[in-house]
Design an enzyme around this catalytic site. Structure first.
Site, mmCIF file in Angstrom:
data_model
loop_
_atom_site.group_PDB
_atom_site.id
_atom_site.type_symbol
_atom_site.label_atom_id
_atom_site.label_comp_id
_atom_site.label_asym_id
_atom_site.label_seq_id
_atom_site.Cartn_x
_atom_site.Cartn_y
_atom_site.Cartn_z
ATOM 1 N N ASP A 1 9.305 9.965 -10.252
ATOM 2 C CA ASP A 1 8.535 10.077 -11.298
ATOM 3 C C ASP A 1 7.222 10.801 -10.642
ATOM 4 O O ASP A 1 6.485 10.127 -9.816
ATOM 5 C CB ASP A 1 7.957 8.749 -12.154
ATOM 6 C CG ASP A 1 9.190 8.293 -12.797
ATOM 7 O OD1 ASP A 1 9.948 9.214 -13.558
ATOM 8 O OD2 ASP A 1 9.275 7.089 -12.655
ATOM 9 N N ASP B 1 13.667 8.503 -24.279
ATOM 10 C CA ASP B 1 12.615 7.346 -24.163
ATOM 11 C C ASP B 1 12.742 6.377 -25.528
ATOM 12 O O ASP B 1 12.110 7.086 -26.350
ATOM 13 C CB ASP B 1 11.217 7.735 -23.796
ATOM 14 C CG ASP B 1 11.079 8.639 -22.433
ATOM 15 O OD1 ASP B 1 11.862 8.079 -21.487
ATOM 16 O OD2 ASP B 1 10.287 9.412 -22.171
#
EC number: 4.3.2.10
Length: 251
Positions: free
Chosen positions: A11, A130
């Site tokens: 990330d 998500d």
């Protein structure tokens, strides 16, 4: 059983690898080029790079950083973040990505899935989702989990499959960074209703969590970040543990 895949995830925020909990409270986790090289050498099956603030901040993924990571690894490389049009896909594939992950941009413009599949092939198009479990089921979120949408997890992933997505990367926001295991019930329902591979993301804390994602959640691959970045689980040991549990693993 097809071989299951272990996928570390970088990330990226401001050029550095970061990790948070439930999508917030980010802390630095190391140099992405060094981490990528280490994971490639340790036997990771693939590497995922997500520029986690690109969609939120409205800027393009770090093309130069993608090039540097790609030059240092010899495993399939998926890149996501701020990809809104075909020229972005082209640019990142030319920089060394093998697959492209789209999330917010696909919710806003589902036709992008069709366009990527048609122009580059379904195998290039990974739909990242998500989602958060609410009283009304699993809801999909935009912009790194900042904005709730009316899209429901199962319906949206089915639509994406029909449009040509080659893979689903499902992150449970409830489980992200908490290290209590993956969202196996939701994973299993995705696996049962989709014909394309599903990657589990969000919740890895122990080797057993990977086992459960494969055996209970029926995932095709399991992605994790902090347990790898901070050395809590080593990939060779994880693979040998999973083999001992009767799970077919690559390499």
């Amino acid at each position: 059983m097809l071989a299951k895949r272990i996928i570390p995830c970088l990330d990226i925020k401001d050029g550095q690898t970061v990790k948070g909990t439930n999508f917030v409270n980010l802390r630095q986790a190391g140099d992405p080029v060094e981490l990528g090289r280490a994971y490639s050498e340790q036997g990771a099956d693939e590497l995922v790079f997500l520029d986690i603030t690109a969609s939120h901040e409205g800027r393009k993924t770090f093309t130069e950083l993608v090039k540097r990571i790609a030059a240092n690894i010899n495993i399939p490389f998926t890149v996501g973040g701020g990809i809104n049009e075909l020229s972005d896909v082209d640019r990142l594939l030319n920089a060394g990505a093998d697959k492209i992950s789209i999330n917010s941009s696909a919710i806003r413009n589902p036709q992008l899935i069709d366009d990527i599949a048609k122009n580059f092939g379904s195998q290039v198009c990974v739909l990242a989702v998500d989602a958060k479990q609410t009283e009304n089921g699993w809801k999909c979120y935009l912009n790194g989990g900042r904005i709730e949408t009316d899209k429901e997890l199962l319906a949206w992933t089915k639509e994406a499959q029909e449009r040509g997505a080659g893979e689903i990367l499902f992150t449970s926001m409830n489980h992200d960074g908490v290290k209590t295991g993956y969202a196996n019930e939701a994973l299993a329902s995705l696996a049962d209703q989709l014909s394309i591979p599903v990657i589990a993301s969000g919740g890895a804390g122990l080797k057993e969590h990977f086992r459960d994602a494969f055996l209970v959640g029926k995932a095709d691959a399991a992605l994790a970040a902090s347990v790898f970045h901070f050395g809590e689980i080593k990939i060779p040991e994880l693979k040998s543990y999973l083999c001992g549990e009767g799970i077919t693993i690559r390499g």
